[in-house]
Design an enzyme around this catalytic site. Structure first.
Site, mmCIF file in Angstrom:
data_model
loop_
_atom_site.group_PDB
_atom_site.id
_atom_site.type_symbol
_atom_site.label_atom_id
_atom_site.label_comp_id
_atom_site.label_asym_id
_atom_site.label_seq_id
_atom_site.Cartn_x
_atom_site.Cartn_y
_atom_site.Cartn_z
ATOM 1 N N TYR A 97 -88.493 -19.424 9.150
ATOM 2 C CA TYR A 97 -89.782 -19.944 8.701
ATOM 3 C C TYR A 97 -89.814 -20.185 7.188
ATOM 4 O O TYR A 97 -90.635 -20.935 6.687
ATOM 5 C CB TYR A 97 -90.932 -18.996 9.084
ATOM 6 N N LYS B 229 -79.047 -13.226 18.731
ATOM 7 C CA LYS B 229 -78.343 -14.290 19.450
ATOM 8 C C LYS B 229 -76.951 -14.322 18.826
ATOM 9 O O LYS B 229 -76.507 -15.329 18.268
ATOM 10 C CB LYS B 229 -79.119 -15.604 19.258
ATOM 11 N N ASP C 165 -82.603 -14.368 24.766
ATOM 12 C CA ASP C 165 -82.962 -15.005 26.037
ATOM 13 C C ASP C 165 -83.032 -13.963 27.158
ATOM 14 O O ASP C 165 -83.940 -13.977 27.995
ATOM 15 C CB ASP C 165 -81.998 -16.148 26.386
ATOM 16 N N ASP D 135 -91.730 -13.199 16.613
ATOM 17 C CA ASP D 135 -92.965 -13.970 16.772
ATOM 18 C C ASP D 135 -93.181 -14.272 18.257
ATOM 19 O O ASP D 135 -94.258 -14.045 18.822
ATOM 20 C CB ASP D 135 -92.815 -15.274 15.961
ATOM 21 N N ASP E 11 -95.668 -11.836 21.304
ATOM 22 C CA ASP E 11 -96.747 -12.423 22.102
ATOM 23 C C ASP E 11 -96.487 -12.248 23.595
ATOM 24 O O ASP E 11 -97.402 -12.009 24.377
ATOM 25 C CB ASP E 11 -96.914 -13.913 21.780
#
Ligand code: NAD
Length: 357
Positions: free
Chosen positions: A141, A191, A223, A247, A251
């Site tokens: 980000y 990852k 994943d 992030d 959620d």
């Protein structure tokens, strides 16, 4: 103990007042004193001072050791330019000014509320209790270069995922320390099969882990983690994630609990400074009715006591009281079920306070 109280908009002031009542009871029980200073933030600050985060508010926050935050925003301010709106105009600058680099989101699905979870109760017969720890100020980000350029064939957009040793080290320390107060297990989400930055996270994570030999570790690709949250969430204690993975997963985990009004969060800086707030928003649809669930705000007080004021016993007393009240079937409208005892915002606060006392 000195903290700033920024109640904000919508249900913010309603749930904050109840959370402060609980703070009073817990301080008496655990024999500590505190003081707080209230300040304007969000839409309320825009109306009074023309700015979502007025300078006076920043000064008050600086003069304190923690920020207890309510929630900001509402339809009244949605037509303002994006950077001036309550959430972006207040929370993003606060993160930057105070260097809040670690976001902690405990997510509990209480056994008594498993029917609210979208996960089958046969998968989570005892609910689950995990903590998602998200690095908040680095990664894709914020990495440079970033931007879109014109090419011969159209456009080219670039985001850069970059982390440096020190950023990873400090995030790892927070995750391991948090695990020590829980079930002593940290899973690093990455990852590492395709990303260089993930390899660095693994390397540093292992080095830091050596300093916390009482804490067990595991590694999981992001994943797979997204899938495991749905298949077997109880396997996780602390989930440590870089910014973007955290992030997304935080959620997903919040949704898996089924009760957004119950979830607190902490955003921590170096040292003991932190900002504590409910994970949800200002709920304008129910604001002013006295029916909002104050539990997320009350559990934010518990996080503040644990992380900024080193009062783990008091924090755990609040958490235990919340669970007992839910187990007794006392419910606000958002988590009500047939046969429960329905209470309003104040009633829920009183029940929790009585349980602590
Ligand atoms: P929201 O979380 O405010 O509301 C979503 C739904 O959950 C609503 O139906 C609401 O009534 C319910 N809900 C939320 N908290 C509750 C509680 N404590 N008790 C009972 N029910 C509760 O999200 P939204 O509707 O997307 O956003 C509303 C406003 O909040 C917007 O202006 C948004 O920008 C702002 N917002 C602020 C923050 C923050 O302050 N950190 C976070 C998210 C959204």
């Amino acid at each position: 103990m000195k903290f700033a109280v920024l109640s904000g908009d919508g249900i913010g002031p309603e749930v904050m007042s109840v959370a402060l009542d609980v703070m009073k009871v817990v301080s008496k029980k655990f024999n500590f004193t505190y003081e707080y200073t209230e300040a304007l933030v969000g839409g309320a600050a825009i109306d009074a001072k023309g700015k979502a985060l007025p300078d006076e508010t920043v000064q008050i926050c600086r003069a304190n050791d923690a920020i207890l935050f309510g929630s900001v925003g509402g339809p009244k301010w949605e037509t303002l330019p994006p950077n001036e709106q309550p959430e972006r105009g207040a929370l993003l600058p606060l993160r930057k000014i105070f260097g809040l680099y670690a976001n902690l989101r405990p997510a509990i699905c209480y056994k008594e509320l498993i029917e609210s979870s979208p996960i089958k109760s046969s998968i989570i017969p005892n609910g689950f209790d995990m903590l998602v720890m998200r690095e908040l100020t680095g990664g894709i980000y914020f990495g440079q270069p970033k931007g879109t350029t014109q090419t011969a064939n159209g456009e080219r957009a670039v985001d850069t995922l970059v982390y440096e040793t020190a950023e990873i080290e400090r995030a790892c320390h927070i995750a391991f320390k948090a695990a020590r107060n829980r079930r002593k297990h940290v899973t690093l989400i990455d990852k590492a099969n395709v990303l260089e930055s993930s390899l660095l996270w693994r390397k540093i994570f292992k080095q830091i882990a050596a300093q916390y030999s009482d804490v067990q570790t595991a590694f999981m690709y992001v994943d797979n983690a997204a899938m495991q949250v749905l298949r077997n969430p109880s396997q996780f204690d602390v989930m440590l994630c870089e910014n973007m993975f955290g992030d997304i997963l935080s959620d997903e985990v919040a949704a898996a609990t089924g009760s957004l009004g119950l979830l607190p969060s902490a955003s921590l800086a170096e040292g003991t400074f932190g900002l504590y707030e409910p994970s949800g928003g200002s709920a304008p649809d129910i604001a002013g009715k006295g029916i909002a669930n104050p539990i997320a705000q009350i559990l934010s007080v518990a996080l503040m006591l644990e992380y900024s004021f080193n009062q783990l016993n008091a924090a755990n007393a609040i958490r235990g009281a919340v669970h007992k009240v839910i187990a007794k079937g006392i419910r606000t409208a958002d988590i009500a079920s047939p046969g429960c005892t329905k209470v309003d915002t104040a009633g829920m606060g009183q029940a929790i306070a009585a349980e602590i006392a």
